[in-house]
Scaffold this motif. Structure first.
Motif, PDB file in Angstrom:
ATOM      1  N   MET A 168       0.852  -1.192   0.000  1.00 27.84           N
ATOM      2  CA  MET A 168       0.000   0.000   0.000  1.00 27.84           C
ATOM      3  C   MET A 168       0.886   1.239   0.000  1.00 27.84           C
ATOM      4  O   MET A 168       1.601   1.504   0.967  1.00 27.84           O
ATOM      5  N   ASP A 169       0.843   1.971  -1.099  1.00 26.89           N
ATOM      6  CA  ASP A 169       1.673   3.164  -1.274  1.00 26.89           C
ATOM      7  C   ASP A 169       0.879   4.396  -0.868  1.00 26.89           C
ATOM      8  O   ASP A 169      -0.071   4.789  -1.552  1.00 26.89           O
ATOM      9  N   GLU A 170       1.245   5.001   0.261  1.00 21.93           N
ATOM     10  CA  GLU A 170       0.548   6.183   0.793  1.00 21.93           C
ATOM     11  C   GLU A 170      -0.969   5.957   0.791  1.00 21.93           C
ATOM     12  O   GLU A 170      -1.720   6.694   0.144  1.00 21.93           O
ATOM     13  N   PRO A 171      -1.473   4.948   1.495  1.00 19.60           N
ATOM     14  CA  PRO A 171      -2.890   4.600   1.396  1.00 19.60           C
ATOM     15  C   PRO A 171      -3.850   5.695   1.831  1.00 19.60           C
ATOM     16  O   PRO A 171      -4.993   5.736   1.361  1.00 19.60           O
ATOM     17  N   THR A 172      -3.421   6.602   2.719  1.00 21.45           N
ATOM     18  CA  THR A 172      -4.353   7.617   3.218  1.00 21.45           C
ATOM     19  C   THR A 172      -4.094   9.001   2.629  1.00 21.45           C
ATOM     20  O   THR A 172      -4.667   9.981   3.095  1.00 21.45           O
ATOM     21  N   ALA A 173      -3.255   9.085   1.601  1.00 23.90           N
ATOM     22  CA  ALA A 173      -2.962  10.391   0.993  1.00 23.90           C
ATOM     23  C   ALA A 173      -4.241  11.037   0.475  1.00 23.90           C
ATOM     24  O   ALA A 173      -5.057  10.398  -0.179  1.00 23.90           O
ATOM     25  N   GLY A 174      -4.436  12.310   0.799  1.00 25.30           N
ATOM     26  CA  GLY A 174      -5.590  13.062   0.312  1.00 25.30           C
ATOM     27  C   GLY A 174      -6.868  12.833   1.089  1.00 25.30           C
ATOM     28  O   GLY A 174      -7.918  13.361   0.714  1.00 25.30           O
ATOM     29  N   MET A 175      -6.795  12.085   2.188  1.00 28.40           N
ATOM     30  CA  MET A 175      -7.990  11.770   2.961  1.00 28.40           C
ATOM     31  C   MET A 175      -8.070  12.616   4.220  1.00 28.40           C
ATOM     32  O   MET A 175      -7.065  13.044   4.771  1.00 28.40           O
ATOM     33  N   ALA A 176      -9.297  12.837   4.694  1.00 33.22           N
ATOM     34  CA  ALA A 176      -9.506  13.553   5.946  1.00 33.22           C
ATOM     35  C   ALA A 176      -9.083  12.663   7.113  1.00 33.22           C
ATOM     36  O   ALA A 176      -9.037  11.438   6.977  1.00 33.22           O
ATOM     37  N   PRO A 177      -8.788  13.260   8.285  1.00 30.62           N
ATOM     38  CA  PRO A 177      -8.316  12.468   9.425  1.00 30.62           C
ATOM     39  C   PRO A 177      -9.218  11.296   9.786  1.00 30.62           C
ATOM     40  O   PRO A 177      -8.744  10.195  10.045  1.00 30.62           O
ATOM     41  N   GLY A 178     -10.526  11.517   9.821  1.00 32.54           N
ATOM     42  CA  GLY A 178     -11.439  10.432  10.154  1.00 32.54           C
ATOM     43  C   GLY A 178     -11.408   9.319   9.129  1.00 32.54           C
ATOM     44  O   GLY A 178     -11.461   8.131   9.477  1.00 32.54           O
ATOM     45  N   GLU A 179     -11.315   9.692   7.859  1.00 31.13           N
ATOM     46  CA  GLU A 179     -11.234   8.699   6.790  1.00 31.13           C
ATOM     47  C   GLU A 179      -9.947   7.892   6.899  1.00 31.13           C
ATOM     48  O   GLU A 179      -9.940   6.679   6.659  1.00 31.13           O
ATOM     49  N   ARG A 180      -8.840   8.558   7.243  1.00 31.07           N
ATOM     50  CA  ARG A 180      -7.566   7.856   7.386  1.00 31.07           C
ATOM     51  C   ARG A 180      -7.663   6.768   8.450  1.00 31.07           C
ATOM     52  O   ARG A 180      -7.246   5.626   8.235  1.00 31.07           O
ATOM     53  N   SER A 181      -8.220   7.128   9.597  1.00 33.21           N
ATOM     54  CA  SER A 181      -8.334   6.163  10.686  1.00 33.21           C
ATOM     55  C   SER A 181      -9.226   4.996  10.296  1.00 33.21           C
ATOM     56  O   SER A 181      -8.913   3.831  10.585  1.00 33.21           O
ATOM     57  N   LEU A 183      -9.905   3.835   7.257  1.00 35.30           N
ATOM     58  CA  LEU A 183      -9.299   2.975   6.237  1.00 35.30           C
ATOM     59  C   LEU A 183      -8.249   2.057   6.852  1.00 35.30           C
ATOM     60  O   LEU A 183      -8.186   0.865   6.522  1.00 35.30           O
ATOM     61  N   MET A 184      -7.428   2.581   7.754  1.00 34.56           N
ATOM     62  CA  MET A 184      -6.385   1.751   8.338  1.00 34.56           C
ATOM     63  C   MET A 184      -6.973   0.737   9.321  1.00 34.56           C
ATOM     64  O   MET A 184      -6.456  -0.376   9.455  1.00 34.56           O
ATOM     65  N   ALA A 185      -8.063   1.091  10.000  1.00 29.86           N
ATOM     66  CA  ALA A 185      -8.740   0.117  10.859  1.00 29.86           C
ATOM     67  C   ALA A 185      -9.304  -1.016  10.015  1.00 29.86           C
ATOM     68  O   ALA A 185      -9.251  -2.198  10.405  1.00 29.86           O
ATOM     69  N   LEU A 186      -9.852  -0.680   8.852  1.00 26.99           N
ATOM     70  CA  LEU A 186     -10.354  -1.688   7.920  1.00 26.99           C
ATOM     71  C   LEU A 186      -9.210  -2.568   7.424  1.00 26.99           C
ATOM     72  O   LEU A 186      -9.342  -3.805   7.362  1.00 26.99           O
ATOM     73  N   THR A 187      -8.087  -1.956   7.087  1.00 27.03           N
ATOM     74  CA  THR A 187      -6.927  -2.719   6.622  1.00 27.03           C
ATOM     75  C   THR A 187      -6.444  -3.677   7.701  1.00 27.03           C
ATOM     76  O   THR A 187      -6.124  -4.838   7.428  1.00 27.03           O
ATOM     77  N   ARG A 188      -6.404  -3.206   8.933  1.00 27.59           N
ATOM     78  CA  ARG A 188      -6.007  -4.054  10.065  1.00 27.59           C
ATOM     79  C   ARG A 188      -6.938  -5.262  10.186  1.00 27.59           C
ATOM     80  O   ARG A 188      -6.487  -6.391  10.351  1.00 27.59           O
ATOM     81  N   ARG A 189      -8.242  -5.025  10.099  1.00 29.46           N
ATOM     82  CA  ARG A 189      -9.196  -6.124  10.244  1.00 29.46           C
ATOM     83  C   ARG A 189      -9.034  -7.145   9.121  1.00 29.46           C
ATOM     84  O   ARG A 189      -9.024  -8.369   9.369  1.00 29.46           O
ATOM     85  N   LEU A 190      -8.871  -6.666   7.889  1.00 26.45           N
ATOM     86  CA  LEU A 190      -8.718  -7.576   6.760  1.00 26.45           C
ATOM     87  C   LEU A 190      -7.410  -8.367   6.864  1.00 26.45           C
ATOM     88  O   LEU A 190      -7.375  -9.562   6.558  1.00 26.45           O
ATOM     89  N   ALA A 191      -6.354  -7.692   7.293  1.00 27.81           N
ATOM     90  CA  ALA A 191      -5.060  -8.376   7.436  1.00 27.81           C
ATOM     91  C   ALA A 191      -5.144  -9.472   8.480  1.00 27.81           C
ATOM     92  O   ALA A 191      -4.605 -10.571   8.296  1.00 27.81           O
ATOM     93  N   THR A 192      -5.834  -9.198   9.575  1.00 29.31           N
ATOM     94  CA  THR A 192      -5.977 -10.188  10.646  1.00 29.31           C
ATOM     95  C   THR A 192      -6.883 -11.337  10.213  1.00 29.31           C
ATOM     96  O   THR A 192      -6.551 -12.511  10.396  1.00 29.31           O
ATOM     97  N   ASP A 193      -8.032 -11.000   9.628  1.00 26.88           N
ATOM     98  CA  ASP A 193      -9.008 -12.023   9.243  1.00 26.88           C
ATOM     99  C   ASP A 193      -8.470 -12.963   8.175  1.00 26.88           C
ATOM    100  O   ASP A 193      -8.752 -14.170   8.200  1.00 26.88           O
ATOM    101  N   HIS A 194      -7.710 -12.418   7.218  1.00 24.86           N
ATOM    102  CA  HIS A 194      -7.236 -13.217   6.089  1.00 24.86           C
ATOM    103  C   HIS A 194      -5.745 -13.540   6.165  1.00 24.86           C
ATOM    104  O   HIS A 194      -5.209 -14.129   5.234  1.00 24.86           O
ATOM    105  N   GLN A 195      -5.100 -13.146   7.256  1.00 24.50           N
ATOM    106  CA  GLN A 195      -3.667 -13.379   7.441  1.00 24.50           C
ATOM    107  C   GLN A 195      -2.856 -12.845   6.256  1.00 24.50           C
ATOM    108  O   GLN A 195      -2.034 -13.549   5.663  1.00 24.50           O
TER     109      GLN A 195
END
Length: 266
Positions: A168-181, A183-195
């Motif tokens: 993921m290259d600069e995944p939160t670039a151009g996003m508002a603070p709430g959106e950044r958090s 998106l990364m929380a979603l990424t964390r969940r997907l990484a954990t669920d699917h290893q």
């Protein structure tokens, strides 16, 4: 065994060493942040893992496969997904169609005149959109979405190949603070669920410290520090690179000592 093991990675452009003897590893389900100021070698390192650049030296082993010498498409088929700093979607196509196209590519399908393209993998595409919270927008054109939602669609597209490693290259670039958090929380969940192992670059330090399990820091192509949030936050060399002149740093090999490495630039 690590999912990704990078050893002695180097890349020179003429007399310039953009990446110089960098080594690190990444476990399945782990988020690893690749940090450094502009010109540190992050993008070059990223592009070598993805196969867009061939290393001058070193090894990149992913899931038991040596990636050096393979084409980006072949690396993608091994299970390496990627998102980009500027989201890459087809604006005139619907959200669902964008994900369907990724699934068609994964399966190497050719459209037949007897079957409408819109029918290919619709259920699987919708399931992926549910995972990223975009199922309700499946039939909207990507071009009318808010940017944060487009990044979610791009994540669904990356997941279409069932990756074991996600770059993921600069995944939160151009996003508002709430959106950044979010998106990364979603990424964390997907990484954990699917290893899925996630290697990402990011300039927003609040995102990095809140999201990454581990961090590696580059400066002038060299690895100068690695560790968890507390280790990196308190590292004097990292503080100097980010907040000082950036002219003095010690390569990783000298971190155990008290003085600068022999030959380190000043």
């Amino acid at each position: 065994m690590s999912l990704l093991r990078v050893s002695g990675l180097s890349r020179s452009f003429g007399g310039l060493k953009a990446v110089d003897d960098v080594s690190f590893d990444l476990e399945a389900g782990q988020l690893l942040a690749l940090l450094g100021p502009n010109g540190a070698g992050k993008s070059t390192c990223f592009n070598m893992v993805n196969g867009q650049l061939r290393p001058s030296a070193g090894s990149i082993v992913f899931d038991g496969h040596e990636l050096v010498g393979r084409r980006p498409r072949d690396i993608w088929r091994l299970g390496v997904g990627r998102t980009f700093q500027i989201a890459a979607t087809f604006n005139s196509m619907t959200v669902l169609e964008n994900v369907q196209m990724a699934l068609v590519s994964r399966e190497r399908k050719l459209f037949g005149l007897w079957k409408a393209a819109s029918s290919w993998f619709a259920d699987e595409a919708l399931h992926l959109l549910e995972q990223v919270g975009m199922a309700d927008d499946a039939h909207r054109a990507c071009g009318v979405l808010a940017y944060g939602d487009v990044k979610r669609v791009e994540l669904a597209i990356a997941l279409a190949n069932r990756p074991k490693l996600l770059l993921m290259d600069e995944p939160t670039a151009g996003m508002a603070p709430g959106e950044r958090s979010d998106l990364m929380a979603l990424t964390r969940r997907l990484a954990t669920d699917h290893q899925i192992g996630v290697l990402f670059t990011e300039h927003s330090m609040d995102v990095v410290f809140a999201s990454a399990d581990r961090m590696i820091v580059l400066a002038r192509g060299k690895l100068i520090a690695e560790g968890d949030a507390d280790t990196i936050r308190n590292d004097a060399h990292v503080q100097e690179v980010y907040f000082g002149t950036g002219k003095t740093f010690q390569p990783r090999a000298s971190l155990a000592g008290n003085g600068p490495a022999a030959g380190a630039p000043r």
